[in-house]
Design a protein around this motif. Sequence first.
Motif, short mmCIF file in Angstrom:
data_model
loop_
_atom_site.label_atom_id
_atom_site.label_comp_id
_atom_site.label_asym_id
_atom_site.label_seq_id
_atom_site.Cartn_x
_atom_site.Cartn_y
_atom_site.Cartn_z
N GLY A 43 11.73 -4.25 8.17
CA GLY A 43 11.71 -5.70 8.38
C GLY A 43 10.54 -6.18 9.20
N ASP A 44 9.79 -5.27 9.84
CA ASP A 44 8.65 -5.69 10.65
C ASP A 44 7.49 -6.14 9.78
OD1 ASP A 44 9.90 -5.16 13.05
OD2 ASP A 44 9.12 -3.12 13.20
N SER A 45 6.65 -6.99 10.36
CA SER A 45 5.41 -7.43 9.72
C SER A 45 4.24 -7.09 10.63
CB SER A 45 5.44 -8.94 9.46
OG SER A 45 6.40 -9.27 8.48
N PRO A 56 -10.35 6.81 11.07
CA PRO A 56 -9.00 7.40 11.10
C PRO A 56 -7.95 6.38 11.53
CG PRO A 56 -10.59 8.89 12.09
CD PRO A 56 -11.32 7.60 11.86
N GLY A 57 -6.82 6.42 10.84
CA GLY A 57 -5.73 5.50 11.15
C GLY A 57 -5.90 4.14 10.51
N ARG A 58 -7.08 3.88 9.97
CA ARG A 58 -7.34 2.61 9.28
C ARG A 58 -7.68 2.85 7.82
NH1 ARG A 58 -9.56 2.19 14.54
NH2 ARG A 58 -8.59 0.51 15.75
N ARG A 59 -7.45 4.06 7.35
CA ARG A 59 -7.55 4.45 5.94
C ARG A 59 -6.58 5.61 5.76
NH1 ARG A 59 -13.62 7.01 6.71
NH2 ARG A 59 -12.96 8.87 7.90
N ASP A 60 -6.33 6.01 4.51
CA ASP A 60 -5.30 7.03 4.26
C ASP A 60 -4.00 6.66 4.96
OD1 ASP A 60 -7.19 8.74 2.84
OD2 ASP A 60 -8.03 9.21 4.81
N ILE A 61 -3.64 5.39 4.87
CA ILE A 61 -2.51 4.83 5.60
C ILE A 61 -1.21 5.11 4.85
CG2 ILE A 61 -1.53 2.71 6.53
CD1 ILE A 61 -4.52 1.61 6.41
N ASP A 62 -0.28 5.77 5.51
CA ASP A 62 0.98 6.19 4.89
C ASP A 62 2.11 5.28 5.39
OD1 ASP A 62 3.30 7.52 4.02
OD2 ASP A 62 2.38 9.49 4.28
N PHE A 63 2.84 4.65 4.46
CA PHE A 63 3.92 3.74 4.84
C PHE A 63 5.15 4.48 5.37
CE2 PHE A 63 1.84 -0.02 3.79
CZ PHE A 63 2.68 -1.11 3.80
N ARG A 64 5.22 5.79 5.22
CA ARG A 64 6.33 6.61 5.74
C ARG A 64 7.69 6.18 5.24
NH1 ARG A 64 2.50 10.01 7.79
NH2 ARG A 64 1.71 9.44 9.86
N GLY A 65 7.74 5.56 4.06
CA GLY A 65 9.03 5.16 3.49
C GLY A 65 9.60 3.89 4.08
N LYS A 66 8.85 3.14 4.84
CA LYS A 66 9.38 1.99 5.57
C LYS A 66 9.23 0.68 4.79
CE LYS A 66 8.58 4.15 10.06
NZ LYS A 66 7.98 4.05 11.41
N ALA A 67 10.27 -0.14 4.85
CA ALA A 67 10.26 -1.46 4.21
C ALA A 67 9.66 -2.47 5.17
CB ALA A 67 11.68 -1.86 3.81
N ILE A 68 8.37 -2.43 5.30
CA ILE A 68 7.64 -3.31 6.21
C ILE A 68 6.52 -4.00 5.43
CG2 ILE A 68 8.15 -1.94 8.26
CD1 ILE A 68 5.37 -0.69 8.00
N THR A 69 5.93 -5.01 6.05
CA THR A 69 4.82 -5.73 5.43
C THR A 69 3.56 -5.53 6.24
OG1 THR A 69 6.27 -7.44 4.50
CG2 THR A 69 3.96 -8.01 4.78
N VAL A 70 2.49 -5.17 5.57
CA VAL A 70 1.16 -5.13 6.19
C VAL A 70 0.32 -6.19 5.48
CG1 VAL A 70 -0.92 -3.77 6.57
CG2 VAL A 70 1.32 -2.69 6.78
N GLY A 104 10.38 -3.63 -0.93
CA GLY A 104 10.24 -4.19 0.42
C GLY A 104 9.08 -3.62 1.20
N SER A 105 8.38 -2.63 0.66
CA SER A 105 7.15 -2.12 1.28
C SER A 105 5.99 -2.90 0.67
CB SER A 105 7.00 -0.62 1.01
OG SER A 105 8.06 0.09 1.60
N ILE A 106 5.34 -3.74 1.48
CA ILE A 106 4.44 -4.76 0.95
C ILE A 106 3.06 -4.67 1.60
CG2 ILE A 106 4.09 -7.26 0.72
CD1 ILE A 106 7.17 -7.54 0.92
N ILE A 107 2.03 -4.75 0.76
CA ILE A 107 0.66 -5.00 1.21
C ILE A 107 0.28 -6.38 0.70
CG2 ILE A 107 -1.72 -4.20 1.26
CD1 ILE A 107 -0.76 -1.50 0.24
N GLU A 128 6.84 8.48 -6.76
CA GLU A 128 8.24 8.12 -6.57
C GLU A 128 8.36 6.94 -5.61
OE1 GLU A 128 11.36 11.27 -6.55
OE2 GLU A 128 9.68 12.60 -6.14
N ALA A 129 7.53 5.94 -5.83
CA ALA A 129 7.50 4.79 -4.93
C ALA A 129 7.24 3.52 -5.74
CB ALA A 129 6.43 4.96 -3.87
N SER A 130 7.75 2.41 -5.24
CA SER A 130 7.65 1.14 -5.96
C SER A 130 7.28 0.01 -5.01
CB SER A 130 8.97 0.83 -6.66
OG SER A 130 9.34 1.90 -7.53
N PRO A 131 6.10 0.06 -4.40
CA PRO A 131 5.71 -0.99 -3.46
C PRO A 131 5.34 -2.28 -4.18
CG PRO A 131 3.88 0.49 -3.83
CD PRO A 131 5.06 1.08 -4.57
N THR A 132 5.18 -3.33 -3.39
CA THR A 132 4.71 -4.63 -3.88
C THR A 132 3.34 -4.91 -3.27
OG1 THR A 132 7.01 -5.42 -3.97
CG2 THR A 132 5.26 -7.07 -4.08
#
Length: 463
Positions: A43-45, A56-70, A104-107, A128-132
Amino acid sequence: MRRRLASLALLCAWAPVAAGEVVLLNPWFGPTIQQAIDAAVAGDSLLLCPGVYRGPGRRDIDFRGKAITVRSLTGDPDSCIIDCDGSAADPHRGFLFQSREGPGSIIEGVTITRGWTSGPGGGVWCEEASPTIIGCSLRDNHAEVGGALYCTEWSAPRLIDCLLEANDAHYGGAIYSYIWCTLSLERCMLRDNQATAGGAVYGVFLSPTELDSCTLAENRATQGGACYGDYYSSAVCRQCTFYGNGAPNGGAFFCDVLSSPNLENTIIAFGTEGCAIVDHDTGTLTCCDIYGNAGGDWVGSIAGQLGVNGNISEHPLFCGAIYPEQPYSLSNASPCAPEHNPGCGLIGAWGVGCGAYSGVAARAGWPDRPGRLLLAGPNPAPGAVRLRFVVPADDGPAHTRLTIHDVTGRRVRGLVDGMCCPGDHSTKWDGRDAMGVDVCNGRYFAWLAVAGQEMAVPLVVVR
């Protein structure tokens, strides 16, 4: 309780978050996007301040399965850039979704650029992922498969209002989907991508692609200039525009093994190479306009569908001929405009954007072969083209204009503009534009206006 954006907007700093909170990140200092994701909960944005995010940390960014918005703070992808800075020696991509992320995992509202990998997914990887992905720009990325986006194994990513431009790969210049994937694109632009197969989109092994109100323009490949489908991987297109795509085998579509396209209210126009569709079965087309493709329009397996189910082959009259800023909108005289096609409504992804216009671009009745006033050869031409024209003898010398135009009607080169005596004349077009630059391979028109008569002859440049 959410932190107020106003309290952080000046510094664009970062702090640990609680559920549902909004956090701003800075591209130059402080914790990285990856650190913020690692600390976030569902739920975080995470809002990205304007700037270029590198390292580093600003590329190869892994959502870790979280339903958050970046997403970007401004919503403008040009102001917020994930620069992967990848290369053969140092490969990197933008984002990874590999932990069963859902919609719910959104860019949103960012640019992902300069991703490079010798494997799959130069910009984004989905397994095995379905982001928006909303309002993003994925450009100048490279991979072996899926230059901008790779999805595999029951993934179902959804792209809305995105631009995928100038990406390249061996398969799927912009997108590659493989093994039970369902790819959905809405109001997206896929432009100037290239690959060996599937210049923009490649789907294989039970991986259909759904395109709604999308534009695929100037993509290139050797098979399937815009789309390639194989083994139960059909493309379903509703109200789309295909423009200027090219491949020797299927300028817009190459379809194999039960992967026939299903097209509704779609334009396929002015392909630069190959016929519009190569389909080893027979797709279903309804209310479609296929016109002006270098290797043929309603040919092959779709030949019998012209004139039925609302299908036509008429010049769509794009506004780009007189309004370059609206290249794919329609003239109000277009046969694809809803008022001229009540049985089908709008054909294509773009509505009416300009009034009726005259001149070479508006001439839907351009002849398919040379007439008595104007002849051209060799055609197709590897270089220079000799143009022979006739000035009628009726009224003595006549003002004569001979010009070269591209398929949108834009003037490329003027050859003759003055008084000519009656009789036969000839001139040469060297295959260059008015600035002396070699034109790209593709289809052009020579247009002659003399003594109140007009004639146009199609030319094909193949170097």
